[in-house]
Design an enzyme around this catalytic site. Structure first.
Site, PDB file in Angstrom:
ATOM      1  N   ASN A   9       8.900   3.297  33.897  1.00 28.19           N
ATOM      2  CA  ASN A   9       8.861   2.333  35.001  1.00 28.19           C
ATOM      3  C   ASN A   9       7.906   1.211  34.601  1.00 28.19           C
ATOM      4  O   ASN A   9       6.695   1.416  34.580  1.00 28.19           O
ATOM      5  CB  ASN A   9       8.372   3.046  36.272  1.00 28.19           C
ATOM      6  CG  ASN A   9       8.223   2.087  37.434  1.00 28.19           C
ATOM      7  OD1 ASN A   9       8.681   0.942  37.379  1.00 28.19           O
ATOM      8  ND2 ASN A   9       7.571   2.541  38.489  1.00 28.19           N
ATOM      9  N   LYS A  11       7.348  -1.607  36.082  1.00 32.19           N
ATOM     10  CA  LYS A  11       6.716  -2.281  37.230  1.00 32.19           C
ATOM     11  C   LYS A  11       6.722  -3.805  37.036  1.00 32.19           C
ATOM     12  O   LYS A  11       7.645  -4.346  36.438  1.00 32.19           O
ATOM     13  CB  LYS A  11       5.300  -1.741  37.448  1.00 32.19           C
ATOM     14  CG  LYS A  11       5.261  -0.222  37.469  1.00 32.19           C
ATOM     15  CD  LYS A  11       3.969   0.334  37.962  1.00 32.19           C
ATOM     16  CE  LYS A  11       3.983   1.857  37.852  1.00 32.19           C
ATOM     17  NZ  LYS A  11       2.839   2.494  38.455  1.00 32.19           N
ATOM     18  N   HIS A  97       9.601   4.630  45.276  1.00 30.23           N
ATOM     19  CA  HIS A  97       8.360   4.730  44.498  1.00 30.23           C
ATOM     20  C   HIS A  97       7.169   4.585  45.446  1.00 30.23           C
ATOM     21  O   HIS A  97       7.226   3.822  46.420  1.00 30.23           O
ATOM     22  CB  HIS A  97       8.324   3.642  43.411  1.00 30.23           C
ATOM     23  CG  HIS A  97       7.204   3.859  42.452  1.00 30.23           C
ATOM     24  ND1 HIS A  97       5.920   3.441  42.723  1.00 30.23           N
ATOM     25  CD2 HIS A  97       7.152   4.486  41.250  1.00 30.23           C
ATOM     26  CE1 HIS A  97       5.139   3.794  41.712  1.00 30.23           C
ATOM     27  NE2 HIS A  97       5.861   4.430  40.802  1.00 30.23           N
ATOM     28  N   GLU A  99       4.546   2.979  45.306  1.00 27.64           N
ATOM     29  CA  GLU A  99       4.066   1.601  45.525  1.00 27.64           C
ATOM     30  C   GLU A  99       4.959   0.870  46.526  1.00 27.64           C
ATOM     31  O   GLU A  99       4.494   0.026  47.290  1.00 27.64           O
ATOM     32  CB  GLU A  99       4.000   0.865  44.180  1.00 27.64           C
ATOM     33  CG  GLU A  99       2.813   1.348  43.354  1.00 27.64           C
ATOM     34  CD  GLU A  99       3.023   1.346  41.855  1.00 27.64           C
ATOM     35  OE1 GLU A  99       3.895   0.617  41.359  1.00 27.64           O
ATOM     36  OE2 GLU A  99       2.305   2.101  41.171  1.00 27.64           O
ATOM     37  N   GLU A 169       6.097  12.694  42.351  1.00 26.07           N
ATOM     38  CA  GLU A 169       4.949  11.927  41.857  1.00 26.07           C
ATOM     39  C   GLU A 169       3.796  12.038  42.843  1.00 26.07           C
ATOM     40  O   GLU A 169       3.743  11.299  43.834  1.00 26.07           O
ATOM     41  CB  GLU A 169       5.333  10.457  41.704  1.00 26.07           C
ATOM     42  CG  GLU A 169       6.458  10.213  40.730  1.00 26.07           C
ATOM     43  CD  GLU A 169       6.410   8.790  40.185  1.00 26.07           C
ATOM     44  OE1 GLU A 169       6.202   8.649  38.978  1.00 26.07           O
ATOM     45  OE2 GLU A 169       6.548   7.844  40.970  1.00 26.07           O
ATOM     46  N   GLY A 175      -1.230   6.247  37.945  1.00 23.49           N
ATOM     47  CA  GLY A 175      -2.076   5.172  37.438  1.00 23.49           C
ATOM     48  C   GLY A 175      -3.567   5.468  37.525  1.00 23.49           C
ATOM     49  O   GLY A 175      -4.400   4.582  37.378  1.00 23.49           O
ATOM     50  N   SER A 215       0.466   9.739  35.471  1.00 21.86           N
ATOM     51  CA  SER A 215      -0.417   9.736  34.302  1.00 21.86           C
ATOM     52  C   SER A 215       0.051  10.651  33.169  1.00 21.86           C
ATOM     53  O   SER A 215      -0.765  11.312  32.519  1.00 21.86           O
ATOM     54  CB  SER A 215      -1.853  10.073  34.712  1.00 21.86           C
ATOM     55  OG  SER A 215      -2.347   9.103  35.616  1.00 21.86           O
TER      56      SER A 215
HETATM   57  C1  PEP Z   1       4.640   5.626  38.091  1.00 21.13           C
HETATM   58  O1  PEP Z   1       4.321   4.497  38.415  1.00 21.13           O
HETATM   59  O2  PEP Z   1       5.718   6.096  38.489  1.00 21.13           O
HETATM   60  C2  PEP Z   1       3.720   6.389  37.259  1.00 21.13           C
HETATM   61  C3  PEP Z   1       3.950   7.665  37.090  1.00 21.13           C
HETATM   62  O3  PEP Z   1       2.692   5.686  36.708  1.00 21.13           O
HETATM   63  P1  PEP Z   1       1.617   6.256  35.625  1.00 21.13           P
HETATM   64  O4  PEP Z   1       2.392   7.000  34.583  1.00 21.13           O
HETATM   65  O5  PEP Z   1       0.945   5.043  35.104  1.00 21.13           O
HETATM   66  O6  PEP Z   1       0.710   7.160  36.396  1.00 21.13           O
END
Ligand code: PEP
Length: 252
Positions: A9, A11, A97, A99, A169, A175, A215
């Site tokens: 992703n 973003k 997601h 966000e 998630e 992040g 992460s």
């Molecule tokens: C995400 O934005 O879906 C995500 C998992 O980000 P990160 O891997 O940076 O934690």
């Protein structure tokens, strides 16, 4: 049999040139090893979907969208529809997601509408959900995850689940550099699969890919992906780096 999936992703990162270079780099890197039953997906920004798709042509990379609108057309300034995505060859869309939920206020009800629209338009959905830190601290993580699935997806007919990929998630791991332990991920993924089995049947549950996101890095991907109910990952930060993303794909 369900697929293994590693999805990046991207973003709101990468301009046109950077996007093309990233697709090119990943394409070259993954050519060197076999990808048995594994799909590699990348989700660039809307403006870069078309060129990324062109760069990914005749490779193992699938280009997907990060979001879409629940209506097909009309006075929705700044929005993108399923038809628009499909008209440039995009067949998969990420919906829900964290966000989108937290920054853009997308509710469970709205996400269910987006899911319906994507299903009707015969697109594949990567449906994201997961608990906040507070939910985990108060031992509410299973309740929250169940609620998000019930509201967002459990109204669908079993047949529509051919078009669904789940992405668990935990928000506290996105992040932040903090990852759910492989055991925490497996525990939640097994719970999710059981919910799907109880709501639908064993076949739907067994055939649905459940990705972990939060992460994931080359250093932890192997252990997380080795868990029975973890079918891959949705990767944010680490998918912006060719070497890291490639190592994560190798881990699966
Ligand atoms: C995400 O934005 O879906 C995500 C998992 O980000 P990160 O891997 O940076 O934690």
């Amino acid at each position: 049999m369900r697929s293994k999936i590693v999805a990046g992703n991207w973003k709101m990162n990468n301009d046109a040139k950077e996007t093309k270079n990233l697709v090119k780099g990943i394409r070259k890197a993954i050519k060197r090893f076999p990808l048995a039953n594994t799909r590699v997906l990348v989700a660039p920004a809307f403006v870069n979907l078309r060129s990324a798709n062109k760069k990914a042509k005749k490779s193992n990379i699938e280009v997907v969208a990060q979001n879409m609108h629940q209506e097909n057309s009309g006075a929705f300034t700044g929005e993108i529809s399923a038809d628009m995505l499909q008209s440039i060859g995009i067949k998969t869309v990420i919906i829900g997601h964290s966000e989108r939920r937290s920054i853009f206020g997308e509710t469970d009800e709205l996400l269910a509408q987006k899911v319906n629209q994507a299903i009707e338009k015969e697109m594949e959905v990567i449906f994201c959900f997961g608990e906040q830190l507070e939910d985990r601290k108060t031992d509410n993580h299973f309740t929250i995850v169940q609620y998000q699935l019930e509201k967002g997806l459990f109204h669908l007919e079993a047949i529509a689940w051919n078009q669904i990929v789940l992405a668990y998630e935990p928000v506290w791991a996105i992040g932040t550099g903090e990852t759910a332990s492989p055991e925490q991920a497996q525990e939640m993924h097994a719970f999710i699969r059981k919910l799907v089995q109880e709501k639908y049947n064993t076949s739907v549950a067994d055939n649905t890919s459940i990705l972990y996101g939060g992460s994931v890095k080359p250093s932890n991907a192997n252990k997380i992906f080795s868990k029975e109910d973890v079918d891959g990952g949705l990767i944010g930060g680490a998918s912006l780096n060719i070497e890291d993303f490639t190592e994560i794909i190798k881990a699966i």
